[in-house]
Design an enzyme around this catalytic site. Structure first.
Site, PDB file in Angstrom:
ATOM      1  N   ASP A 147     -32.139  48.125   9.540  1.00 55.08           N
ATOM      2  CA  ASP A 147     -31.610  49.146   8.632  1.00 55.08           C
ATOM      3  C   ASP A 147     -32.605  49.454   7.527  1.00 55.08           C
ATOM      4  O   ASP A 147     -32.880  48.617   6.676  1.00 55.08           O
ATOM      5  CB  ASP A 147     -30.286  48.664   8.032  1.00 55.08           C
ATOM      6  CG  ASP A 147     -29.169  48.674   9.055  1.00 55.08           C
ATOM      7  OD1 ASP A 147     -28.906  49.750   9.628  1.00 55.08           O
ATOM      8  OD2 ASP A 147     -28.568  47.614   9.298  1.00 55.08           O
ATOM      9  N   ASP A 152     -22.066  51.631  15.086  1.00 51.99           N
ATOM     10  CA  ASP A 152     -22.628  50.832  13.979  1.00 51.99           C
ATOM     11  C   ASP A 152     -21.692  50.838  12.776  1.00 51.99           C
ATOM     12  O   ASP A 152     -21.398  51.899  12.225  1.00 51.99           O
ATOM     13  CB  ASP A 152     -23.990  51.442  13.595  1.00 51.99           C
ATOM     14  CG  ASP A 152     -24.684  50.680  12.477  1.00 51.99           C
ATOM     15  OD1 ASP A 152     -24.273  49.552  12.160  1.00 51.99           O
ATOM     16  OD2 ASP A 152     -25.666  51.234  11.924  1.00 51.99           O
ATOM     17  N   PHE A 180     -24.178  50.066   3.325  1.00 52.32           N
ATOM     18  CA  PHE A 180     -23.898  48.654   3.062  1.00 52.32           C
ATOM     19  C   PHE A 180     -23.330  47.967   4.304  1.00 52.32           C
ATOM     20  O   PHE A 180     -22.609  48.599   5.083  1.00 52.32           O
ATOM     21  CB  PHE A 180     -22.890  48.528   1.909  1.00 52.32           C
ATOM     22  CG  PHE A 180     -23.389  49.143   0.633  1.00 52.32           C
ATOM     23  CD1 PHE A 180     -24.190  48.416  -0.246  1.00 52.32           C
ATOM     24  CD2 PHE A 180     -23.108  50.476   0.338  1.00 52.32           C
ATOM     25  CE1 PHE A 180     -24.683  49.011  -1.401  1.00 52.32           C
ATOM     26  CE2 PHE A 180     -23.600  51.073  -0.812  1.00 52.32           C
ATOM     27  CZ  PHE A 180     -24.388  50.338  -1.686  1.00 52.32           C
ATOM     28  N   HIS A 192     -33.045  52.059  12.059  1.00 53.49           N
ATOM     29  CA  HIS A 192     -31.997  52.984  11.617  1.00 53.49           C
ATOM     30  C   HIS A 192     -32.427  53.560  10.280  1.00 53.49           C
ATOM     31  O   HIS A 192     -32.319  52.917   9.246  1.00 53.49           O
ATOM     32  CB  HIS A 192     -30.661  52.216  11.513  1.00 53.49           C
ATOM     33  CG  HIS A 192     -29.521  53.075  11.090  1.00 53.49           C
ATOM     34  ND1 HIS A 192     -28.288  52.556  10.767  1.00 53.49           N
ATOM     35  CD2 HIS A 192     -29.417  54.422  10.943  1.00 53.49           C
ATOM     36  CE1 HIS A 192     -27.481  53.547  10.431  1.00 53.49           C
ATOM     37  NE2 HIS A 192     -28.137  54.679  10.519  1.00 53.49           N
ATOM     38  N   MET A 212     -33.373  51.753   4.309  1.00 55.12           N
ATOM     39  CA  MET A 212     -32.703  52.596   3.306  1.00 55.12           C
ATOM     40  C   MET A 212     -33.672  52.884   2.166  1.00 55.12           C
ATOM     41  O   MET A 212     -34.418  51.994   1.750  1.00 55.12           O
ATOM     42  CB  MET A 212     -31.472  51.876   2.756  1.00 55.12           C
ATOM     43  CG  MET A 212     -30.478  51.454   3.822  1.00 55.12           C
ATOM     44  SD  MET A 212     -28.981  50.780   3.082  1.00 55.12           S
ATOM     45  CE  MET A 212     -28.164  50.105   4.551  1.00 55.12           C
ATOM     46  N   GLY A 264     -20.900  44.888   6.011  1.00 58.72           N
ATOM     47  CA  GLY A 264     -19.638  44.234   5.689  1.00 58.72           C
ATOM     48  C   GLY A 264     -18.481  45.155   5.358  1.00 58.72           C
ATOM     49  O   GLY A 264     -17.490  44.729   4.771  1.00 58.72           O
ATOM     50  N   MET A 295     -21.647  56.362  13.476  1.00 59.82           N
ATOM     51  CA  MET A 295     -21.376  55.450  12.357  1.00 59.82           C
ATOM     52  C   MET A 295     -19.874  55.230  12.218  1.00 59.82           C
ATOM     53  O   MET A 295     -19.097  56.187  12.178  1.00 59.82           O
ATOM     54  CB  MET A 295     -21.915  56.036  11.045  1.00 59.82           C
ATOM     55  CG  MET A 295     -23.419  56.109  10.918  1.00 59.82           C
ATOM     56  SD  MET A 295     -24.273  54.532  11.103  1.00 59.82           S
ATOM     57  CE  MET A 295     -23.581  53.563   9.770  1.00 59.82           C
ATOM     58  N   SER A 311     -27.546  43.667  13.388  1.00 57.28           N
ATOM     59  CA  SER A 311     -28.140  44.256  12.194  1.00 57.28           C
ATOM     60  C   SER A 311     -28.410  43.110  11.228  1.00 57.28           C
ATOM     61  O   SER A 311     -27.516  42.346  10.898  1.00 57.28           O
ATOM     62  CB  SER A 311     -27.169  45.254  11.555  1.00 57.28           C
ATOM     63  OG  SER A 311     -27.419  45.338  10.177  1.00 57.28           O
ATOM     64  N   GLY A 342     -19.051  47.567  10.941  1.00 60.45           N
ATOM     65  CA  GLY A 342     -17.792  46.827  11.055  1.00 60.45           C
ATOM     66  C   GLY A 342     -17.451  46.381  12.467  1.00 60.45           C
ATOM     67  O   GLY A 342     -16.284  46.129  12.773  1.00 60.45           O
TER      68      GLY A 342
HETATM   69  C1  DX5 Z   1     -24.699  50.271   7.356  1.00 62.16           C
HETATM   70  C2  DX5 Z   1     -25.693  49.829   8.367  1.00 62.16           C
HETATM   71  C3  DX5 Z   1     -25.142  48.948   9.416  1.00 62.16           C
HETATM   72  C4  DX5 Z   1     -24.566  47.675   8.875  1.00 62.16           C
HETATM   73  C5  DX5 Z   1     -23.841  46.920   9.930  1.00 62.16           C
HETATM   74  O1  DX5 Z   1     -25.257  51.238   6.553  1.00 62.16           O
HETATM   75  O2  DX5 Z   1     -26.243  50.943   9.033  1.00 62.16           O
HETATM   76  O3  DX5 Z   1     -26.116  48.683  10.408  1.00 62.16           O
HETATM   77  O4  DX5 Z   1     -25.538  46.857   8.325  1.00 62.16           O
HETATM   78  O5  DX5 Z   1     -23.313  45.777   9.341  1.00 62.16           O
HETATM   79  P1  DX5 Z   1     -21.787  45.389   9.539  1.00 62.16           P
HETATM   80  O6  DX5 Z   1     -21.626  45.072  10.987  1.00 62.16           O
HETATM   81  O7  DX5 Z   1     -21.620  44.242   8.634  1.00 62.16           O
HETATM   82  O8  DX5 Z   1     -20.946  46.590   9.154  1.00 62.16           O
HETATM   83 ZN    ZN Z   2     -27.389  50.514  10.846  1.00 65.38          ZN
END
Ligand code: DX5
Ligand code: ZN
Length: 245
Positions: free
Chosen positions: A42, A182, A153, A74, A44, A155, A147, A15, A184
């Site tokens: 991603d 997806d 976000f 996504h 949003m 991290g 998820m 991502s 962490g």
């Molecule tokens: C969160 C996103 C993820 C995220 C993954 O809303 O959908 O794709 O960016 O990033 P990490 O691996 O840092 O959680």
């Molecule tokens: Zn994502």
């Protein structure tokens, strides 16, 4: 890769959310050169989640620079039906939208439109959503996205208790579909995902920040494939064949 594998195998999709987005092409190429199988993009809209990222104009530019890689969009947006044609036009291969972002009545049409636009259908579920909601769509979709953080976000901390959803899905529908995870996911949390039976692995900040993304990607993919083999699922349907897209 430029299409989903026909059988079940481990594939790793960085991502790019946590990358320097002003260098999207370079960052994407860096991770693809390190062995990534696909890109998880991603999107949003500030409504479905309290954040803004990129949309189809940026993805279209990225596609020009990166012609052959599988793009998984996504869609963390309030109106998933609104962007299907635009995303297809931008070169997206998989349109992954959230079941929480729409109504039961709209689901069949959204799925139909995604297919008509020649994209794979991904259905995402947020941590608080029960996994049973995907059951009635299971034969109509290509990927379930579990998820392991609240979307919005990069991290955030991996929610290990989501593994039960993956375990249940893989056990109830063995070989049926791709299970994507997806949020962490890193070399520290990949073991849980592998044991539960996930095969499409999204990893954001862990890969972006890694000094050895090539080794991390390989380690993640190997672990996933070993676990799929132990479940006797690994590429059972065809032998490493890719479906045409
Ligand atoms: C969160 C996103 C993820 C995220 C993954 O809303 O959908 O794709 O960016 O990033 P990490 O691996 O840092 O959680
Ligand atoms: Zn994502």
């Amino acid at each position: 890769m430029d299409s989903l594998p026909k059988g079940i195998k481990g594939i790793i999709g960085p991502s790019i959310l946590s990358a320097d987005l002003s260098k999207l092409t370079d960052e994407s190429r860096r991770l693809l050169d390190a062995g990534a199988d696909y890109l998880h993009l991603d999107v949003m809209d500030g409504h479905f989640v309290p954040n803004l990222t990129i949309g189809h104009p940026v993805i279209k530019c990225l596609r020009k620079n990166i012609p052959k890689v599988y793009f998984d969009a996504h869609m963390m947006v309030a109106k998933p039906e609104q962007w299907i044609e635009e995303m297809a036009g931008a070169g997206v291969n998989q349109y992954t939208f959230h079941i929480e972002s729409t109504t039961k009545e709209s689901m069949p049409e959204i799925i139909r439109k995604i297919k008509e636009a020649d994209m794979k259908v991904g259905l995402g579920i947020k941590p608080k959503t029960d996994i049973s909601v995907v059951e009635e769509y299971i034969n109509d979709i290509d990927v379930v996205l579990i998820m392991t953080v609240e979307p919005g976000f990069g991290g955030q901390k991996f929610m290990g208790d989501m593994m039960e959803k993956i375990r249940w899905l893989r056990k109830t529908y063995p070989q049926l579909l791709h299970i994507e995870v997806d949020g962490g996911v890193s070399t520290k949390t990949i073991d849980d995902c592998a044991q539960a039976g996930a095969n499409m692995i999204v990893s954001g900040s862990a890969l972006i920040d890694s000094k050895q993304p090539d080794k991390d990607i390989e380690q993640m993919r190997n672990l996933i494939d070993e676990n799929l083999k132990s479940k006797k699922l690994h590429l059972q349907i065809t032998n490493n064949e890719h479906c045409s897209h």
